[in-house]
Scaffold this active site. Sequence first.
Site, PDB file in Angstrom:
ATOM      1  N   GLU A 102       0.833  -1.206   0.000  1.00 15.13           N
ATOM      2  CA  GLU A 102       0.000   0.000   0.000  1.00 15.13           C
ATOM      3  C   GLU A 102       0.867   1.256   0.000  1.00 15.13           C
ATOM      4  O   GLU A 102       2.025   1.231   0.419  1.00 15.13           O
ATOM      5  CB  GLU A 102      -0.911   0.014   1.243  1.00 15.13           C
ATOM      6  CG  GLU A 102      -2.380  -0.220   0.946  1.00 15.13           C
ATOM      7  CD  GLU A 102      -3.069   0.908   0.177  1.00 15.13           C
ATOM      8  OE1 GLU A 102      -2.465   1.540  -0.709  1.00 15.13           O
ATOM      9  OE2 GLU A 102      -4.247   1.146   0.475  1.00 15.13           O
ATOM     10  N   ASP A 106      -4.323   5.155   6.317  1.00 24.59           N
ATOM     11  CA  ASP A 106      -4.895   6.365   6.895  1.00 24.59           C
ATOM     12  C   ASP A 106      -5.910   5.944   7.963  1.00 24.59           C
ATOM     13  O   ASP A 106      -5.539   5.654   9.092  1.00 24.59           O
ATOM     14  CB  ASP A 106      -5.519   7.164   5.745  1.00 24.59           C
ATOM     15  CG  ASP A 106      -5.975   8.556   6.128  1.00 24.59           C
ATOM     16  OD1 ASP A 106      -5.333   9.181   6.980  1.00 24.59           O
ATOM     17  OD2 ASP A 106      -6.982   9.029   5.560  1.00 24.59           O
ATOM     18  N   ASP A 162      -1.783  10.870  -4.731  1.00 27.86           N
ATOM     19  CA  ASP A 162      -2.366  11.906  -5.587  1.00 27.86           C
ATOM     20  C   ASP A 162      -3.229  12.888  -4.835  1.00 27.86           C
ATOM     21  O   ASP A 162      -3.702  12.624  -3.729  1.00 27.86           O
ATOM     22  CB  ASP A 162      -3.248  11.243  -6.656  1.00 27.86           C
ATOM     23  CG  ASP A 162      -4.550  10.714  -6.061  1.00 27.86           C
ATOM     24  OD1 ASP A 162      -4.480   9.853  -5.147  1.00 27.86           O
ATOM     25  OD2 ASP A 162      -5.635  11.172  -6.472  1.00 27.86           O
TER      26      ASP A 162
HETATM   27  P1  IMP Z   1      -7.796   4.487   4.400  1.00 26.45           P
HETATM   28  O1  IMP Z   1      -8.722   3.474   3.824  1.00 26.45           O
HETATM   29  O2  IMP Z   1      -8.507   5.606   5.092  1.00 26.45           O
HETATM   30  O3  IMP Z   1      -6.688   3.909   5.248  1.00 26.45           O
HETATM   31  O4  IMP Z   1      -7.135   5.248   3.194  1.00 26.45           O
HETATM   32  C1  IMP Z   1      -6.239   4.702   2.381  1.00 26.45           C
HETATM   33  C2  IMP Z   1      -6.271   5.390   1.039  1.00 26.45           C
HETATM   34  O5  IMP Z   1      -6.654   6.779   1.103  1.00 26.45           O
HETATM   35  C3  IMP Z   1      -4.877   5.395   0.488  1.00 26.45           C
HETATM   36  O6  IMP Z   1      -4.624   4.208  -0.226  1.00 26.45           O
HETATM   37  C4  IMP Z   1      -4.855   6.633  -0.374  1.00 26.45           C
HETATM   38  O7  IMP Z   1      -5.346   6.328  -1.656  1.00 26.45           O
HETATM   39  C5  IMP Z   1      -5.822   7.580   0.291  1.00 26.45           C
HETATM   40  N1  IMP Z   1      -5.111   8.563   1.154  1.00 26.45           N
HETATM   41  C6  IMP Z   1      -5.109   8.626   2.495  1.00 26.45           C
HETATM   42  N2  IMP Z   1      -4.365   9.656   2.942  1.00 26.45           N
HETATM   43  C7  IMP Z   1      -3.851  10.246   1.850  1.00 26.45           C
HETATM   44  C8  IMP Z   1      -2.972  11.388   1.657  1.00 26.45           C
HETATM   45  O8  IMP Z   1      -2.497  12.051   2.581  1.00 26.45           O
HETATM   46  N3  IMP Z   1      -2.691  11.695   0.371  1.00 26.45           N
HETATM   47  C9  IMP Z   1      -3.185  10.996  -0.708  1.00 26.45           C
HETATM   48  N4  IMP Z   1      -3.995   9.938  -0.566  1.00 26.45           N
HETATM   49  C10 IMP Z   1      -4.335   9.561   0.702  1.00 26.45           C
HETATM   50 MG    MG Z   2      -4.651   3.910  -2.285  1.00 27.83          MG
END
Ligand code: IMP
Ligand code: MG
Length: 182
Positions: A102, A106, A162
């Site tokens: 990954e 986040d 991105d």
């Molecule tokens: P999660 O499901 O909230 O853990 O988010 C994961 C996905 O959110 C990542 O694979 C990214 O595509 C996107 N993402 C989370 N934070 C960022 C950031 O700071 N910049 C760009 N994309 C992010």
């Molecule tokens: Mg992603």
Amino acid sequence: MSILHQDVKEVLVSEAAIIERCKELGHIVNDFYRDYERMPLLVAILKGSIPFLSELMKHIDLDIEIDFMDVSSYEGTESIGDVRIIKDLNQSIKGLPILLVEDIVDTGRTIQEVKRLLFNKGASEVKIITLLDKPSRRLIDIDADFVGFEIPNEFVIGFGLDFNEKYRNLPYVGILKDEFYK
Ligand code: IMP
Ligand code: MG
């Protein structure tokens, strides 16, 4: 000044630091899987993990294979719902250990859902390697097994990450100038 770089307020993780850390992570992965009977399939989540996968895999000295998945969250759901598969794996993963690659963890939703999907497909084990980790944003009790860099609660771009599909091709991880995030 070049076109993309002038939009960047601050470089959080330099290109040199990323390359160095990928080398270290490669060695950690080598040590981890050395005695496994079956070598892991690296499953990279499109599109953000592509630069990380490319840099990391050069340093993995094991008989691995790679595959790709593209997923997206269901629109308008803030719940811990399913993810929609946009591109599925090309092969069966029954009985295989998986190393999920990954760009960033986040809230933790994506890796939780993809991990569940991979176990449903018969993976024997799912480990997670991520370039970046934002632990302060976590909503799900899940962590990556191998982390490149822990970063603060900032929206970052570059090295695959991105903002509205742009800036993935920057060679470092940075923060955009405030005016671009509006
Ligand atoms: P999660 O499901 O909230 O853990 O988010 C994961 C996905 O959110 C990542 O694979 C990214 O595509 C996107 N993402 C989370 N934070 C960022 C950031 O700071 N910049 C760009 N994309 C992010
Ligand atoms: Mg992603």
